[in-house]
Enzyme design. Structure first.
Site: not given
Ligand code: MG
Ligand code: ADP
Length: 906
Positions: A532, A593, A647
């Site tokens: 995103r 992440s 994250d």
């Molecule tokens: Mg996630």
């Protein structure tokens, strides 16, 4: 409209006045369809009252659980003994089930008449008699000496708590032996059998005659899930959703319920349909006021109802005029059997004449005709009432299984069944019932129940053995916690760092937000299911953001690093274009992440890919640099990366914005990981002793050094072998969304192989990797989900699951997700305990910011996690705060904190 169940009246005979009087009882005995509908509705209400724990004690329709959870599937096999206690005899059977659904079992049986007084005598004598019958029977057949399981058909109301444990509630049907009510009937029979020295005979199941009928009818092809008995008395049973049967402690699957509907109406609910004739019958019975429904329906009473109608018509002078009718005052002169013969179309009239003449009534042609009409009315009414009861059962089943339409087979015993279907069809049009008259009594069904009980017990044992390695004890979890603690220490130490499986990576995030952060930021979230791009505005009145999801094709995830980062830049440019942000240079926070060796807030060297990524040329490189290089290749000059965060850190930061106690971040999504605020003095890998720093634990790799090997099962090894990072991220592979479905799939395959699931039929679809998604666990484990729906999920996978199969799949899912939640708790327990000790506190209150679809969507995961954590870390009060969009928001907040720090630095 008028009652649909009555045959039309014959053309008027005799004078009009006389005909009207003669028709009066016929009218009273006719129940219009609306009234029958009301009877059905009241029956439904009474059934619900019996099912509910709260109202069960006052219920007339007692809805007794029978502890039978499935109908036969045709694989039942072996030699089974059955003893049936009947009205005036004992029937013993040996049934050899062949285990092949299509072949009828071999049956040998013998009937023993009971001495008349035994039903009123001592209980012990009754059971001794039954055991003697059994011994005689066994002596007459060449019975093997190995263990013989026995099923006991006992047609009285029992409070059953297991298939082989049943207290007699009360005798009925003329039985009244002493010292049996309130006692376990199975035990009484077993000890009587012992007295006969039949030591190899084990009573393993007790059942009601309704259940036996249902099971017997089930053996002829399609399963039968309802049974009706209309004999001397009346009763019924059906397969209910177990969680609705609150008196049984079963919450999943099905449970056969015996309605005991003979007592329906004992609280007066039937008063509007009772006729004066019914009141007479009741008053003359040995139990006035009781069993009102049975007295309208059971064959013990139909002859009596007819007799009272005849008596009334005689008084009106429309029947047997001028004849001596004293005989009609004698109880039971008319037998139900005769009533049933009189209603016969062809020979009924002749029969009526013979019966009436035998009573000395010298009937005229018209008398015979009227008597036949009355008999028909009484029998039709009984059938219509039974149909209303059956309609209530069917509608209940249909509703509780949330079906639009129910198609079901109904086993019936007794002669009254003919009239049922049409009326039932009118009363429960949503249900389609096929009646299967029972031709061979209850014996075969009883044998099958017994065999099912044996098979289930053996299977349960095998399933337990297979799942045992996945069930962690309290001691196991304490060991995991201790191992995690040790790995944490190793990961933090400068010397030991290289050998630790939990890397404990410094993040250079030194504090959580304090609410004064401001500004507008770009953020990237890479490392999960979705990539995103976001724009985040942090203002006084809160945080606002807009975002766009972009797909990263697997080919790009697993291609070259250049292609991956080019793709990312293209997405950013597309987003900026759409958001009209191309002109501005906003600071960018990058949620990345994957495990990184961070050298500063904006410098992060990728240590390894996880979660299905494997782009080449990235490991060992600074990902911020890779991003900048790609921007240059794409001539995108307005990119200012100020922070890279994991994250977990993003999640902690975004929750920290709302709750200052939030000093832990946890992710349970595609993968799993955690971060927390550690004291700088304990962080050997970063210079400086003051304050705290957020440590990205990378706990997914816990166990990669072999320290968890004892806990891995064969299923875990199979899952690991097929991943692109075999041998790595072993803790993650026990816990997170990418793997739980796969673990379940491997267990299901093993169960099929052991013939414990899907009847051992090979399931080609189940061989496909990732076909069983983790989101199925969430659906399958929803509390109170009708098993029918579990079956539907499995059906989508082309798996033909029986109810037992569905139950077993549910159990497997529960085992796997419980283990995941508990392991996660053990990891967190190590974290909170360390923080508590760090700060020298007796009690620590801390908040965990959590993200991840598995944590958020699974119906039990969070509950199990929190409960286990309370157990393992009793001195910590841990609050869980779900992050909303933590990765995006968090990255912006880190960027904001960084911007603040930079201004304060300068
Ligand atoms: Mg996630
Ligand atoms: P990520 O961790 O990749 O950022 P998510 O937190 O959305 O993304 O987690 C995605 C994972 O969650 C998927 O791998 C999937 O296995 C799992 N998942 C998706 N839906 C559900 C659900 N309803 N219940 C449990 N797990 C789910």
């Amino acid at each position: 409209h008028r009652g649909a169940q009555l045959p039309p009246l014959p053309p008027a005979a005799g004078s009009r006045l006389q005909w009207k009087d003669a028709a009066k009882p016929l009218l009273a005995l006719t129940i219009p369809l609306e009234a029958l509908q009301a009877v059905k509705d009241r029956m439904l209400q009474a059934m619900r009252k019996g099912l509910s724990r709260q109202t069960h004690a006052q219920a007339n329709v007692r809805m007794l659980p029978a502890y039978i959870c499935s109908t036969p599937d045709g694989t039942e096999k072996g030699d089974i003994l059955v003893v049936e206690l009947c009205q005036s005899h004992v029937r013993t059977l040996r049934v050899t089930l062949l285990g092949d659904g299509n072949q009828s079992p071999q049956v040998t049986y013998k009937i023993f008449d009971m001495p008349g007084d035994i039903t009123q005598g001592k209980g012990e004598a009754l059971f001794d008699f039954i055991a003697q019958c059994l011994r005689q029977f066994l002596a007459g057949i060449s019975s093997p000496q190995h263990r013989l399981p026995l099923g006991f058909v006992f047609p009285f109301s029992c409070r059953q708590t297991q298939l082989d444990k049943a207290e007699l509630i009360s005798w009925s049907k003329g039985f009244s032996c002493s010292d049996v009510e309130g006692k376990d009937v199975v035990q009484l029979l077993q000890s009587a059998i012992k007295k006969q020295e039949l030591h190899h005979v084990d009573v393993v199941a007790l059942m009601n005659d309704t259940v036996g009928t249902m099971m017997t009818c089930s053996m002829r092809g399609e399963p039968c899930e309802v049974a009706l008995i209309v004999g001397t008395g009346t009763n019924s049973c059906f397969m209910a959703e177990a969680q609705l049967v609150e008196m049984a402690e079963e919450i999943s699957g099905q449970m056969c319920v015996i309605t005991e509907w003979g007592c329906f109406g004992d609280d007066g609910t039937l008063s509007d349909i009772l006729t004066p004739y019914d009141q007479h019958v009741d008053q003359e019975s040995f139990n006035p006021g009781e069993k009102r429904f049975e007295k309208l329906v059971g064959s013990l009473y139909l002859g009596e109802i007819v007799r009272h109608v005849l008596t009334a018509l005689v008084a009106e002078k429309v029947l047997f005029t001028g004849r001596s009718v004293a005989i009609l005052r004698t109880k039971d002169v008319l037998k139900t059997q005769q009533v049933l013969e009189i209603i016969n179309n062809e020979e009924g009239m002749a029969k009526a004449r013979r019966v009436l003449e035998a009573l000395g009534l010298q009937p005229s042609e018209q008398d015979c005709c009227r008597v036949q009409q009355i008999c028909r009315a009484v029998v039709s009414r009984a059938a219509a009432l039974c149909a209303a009861g059956l309609a209530a059962i069917l509608s209940h089943m249909c509703q509780s299984q949330e079906l639009e339409r129910l198609v079901v087979n109904v086993g019936v015993d007794g002669e009254l069944y003919r009239g049922y279907t049409s009326v039932t069809g009118l009363l429960a049009p949503e249900c389609m019932a096929t009646l299967l008259p029972s031709v061979d009594g209850t014996g075969q069904g009883a044998a099958v129940v017994t065999a099912v009980a044996l098979r289930l017990a053996a299977q349960r044992h095998e399933v337990d053995q297979l799942l045992a390695p996945l069930q962690l004890s309290r001691a196991d979890l304490e060991r995991v916690q201790a191992l995690m603690r040790r790995e944490m220490e190793l990961g933090l130490g400068l010397e030991s760092h290289a050998n630790a499986s939990v890397r404990m990576l410094p993040t250079y995030v030194r504090g959580t937000p304090d609410g004064t952060e401001r500004g507008e930021f770009l953020a990237l979230d890479l490392g999960g299911t979705n990539f995103r791009v976001l724009v985040v505005r942090v203002a006084q009145d809160g945080i606002r953001m807009a975002s766009e999801i972009y797909v990263i094709p697997t080919a790009v995830m697993q291609g070259t690093g250049e292609a991956l980062f080019n793709h990312i830049i293209e997405c950013i440019m597309d987003f900026q274009l759409k958001q009209n942000l191309l002109e501005q240079v906003l600071p960018l926070g990058f949620t990345f992440s994957f495990p990184c060796q961070q050298l500063g807030l904006d410098k992060a060297v990728l240590l390894s890919w996880t979660k299905g990524f494997s782009a080449s040329g990235c490991v060992g490189q600074d990902v911020v640099q890779l991003l900048r290089e790609a921007a240059q290749r794409k001539q995108h000059l307005g990119l200012k990366v100020v922070a890279v965060v994991n994250d977990t850190v993003g999640t902690m930061m975004s929750c920290g914005y709302d709750d200052p106690k939030c000093e832990i971040g946890l992710i349970v999504g595609t993968g799993t990981n955690a971060c927390y605020m550690e004291e700088m003095r304990n962080v050997g890998t970063v210079e400086g002793e003051q304050g705290r720093m957020c440590i990205n634990m990378e706990w997914g790799a816990f166990g990669d050094n072999g320290c968890l090997d004892d806990f891995f099962t064969d299923f875990d090894r199979l899952v690991d072998e097929k991943t692109i990072n075999a041998g790595k991220q072993r803790f993650e592979k026990l816990i997170s969304g990418m793997y739980l479905g796969e673990i379940v799939r491997h267990i299901l395959l093993a169960l099929v192989e052991k013939q414990l699931l899907f009847r051992g039929k090979p399931c080609p679809k189940l061989q496909t990797r990732d076909i069983f998604q983790t989101k199925f666990l969430s659906t399958i484990e929803i509390d109170g989900l009708a098993l029918q729906q579990v079956r539907a999920i499995l059906q989508d996978l082309e798996l033909q699951a029986s109810f037992e199969d569905s139950l077993l799949v549910q159990k497997v899912c529960q085992t796997v997700s419980l283990r995941a939640a508990q392991l996660c708790a053990a990891g967190l327990a190590a974290v909170v305990e360390k923080m508590r000790e760090n700060r020298g506190l007796a009690q620590l209150a801390v908040t965990v910011g959590v993200d991840g679809t598995l944590y958020k969507m699974h119906p039990r995961f969070s509950q199990h996690l929190q409960q286990m954590l309370r157990d393992l870390a009793p001195n910590c009060t841990v609050t869980f705060l779900q992050s909303e969009d933590g990765s995006g928001k968090g990255a912006a907040l880190v960027a904001a904190v960084a911007a603040l720090l930079r201004t304060s630095d300068s």
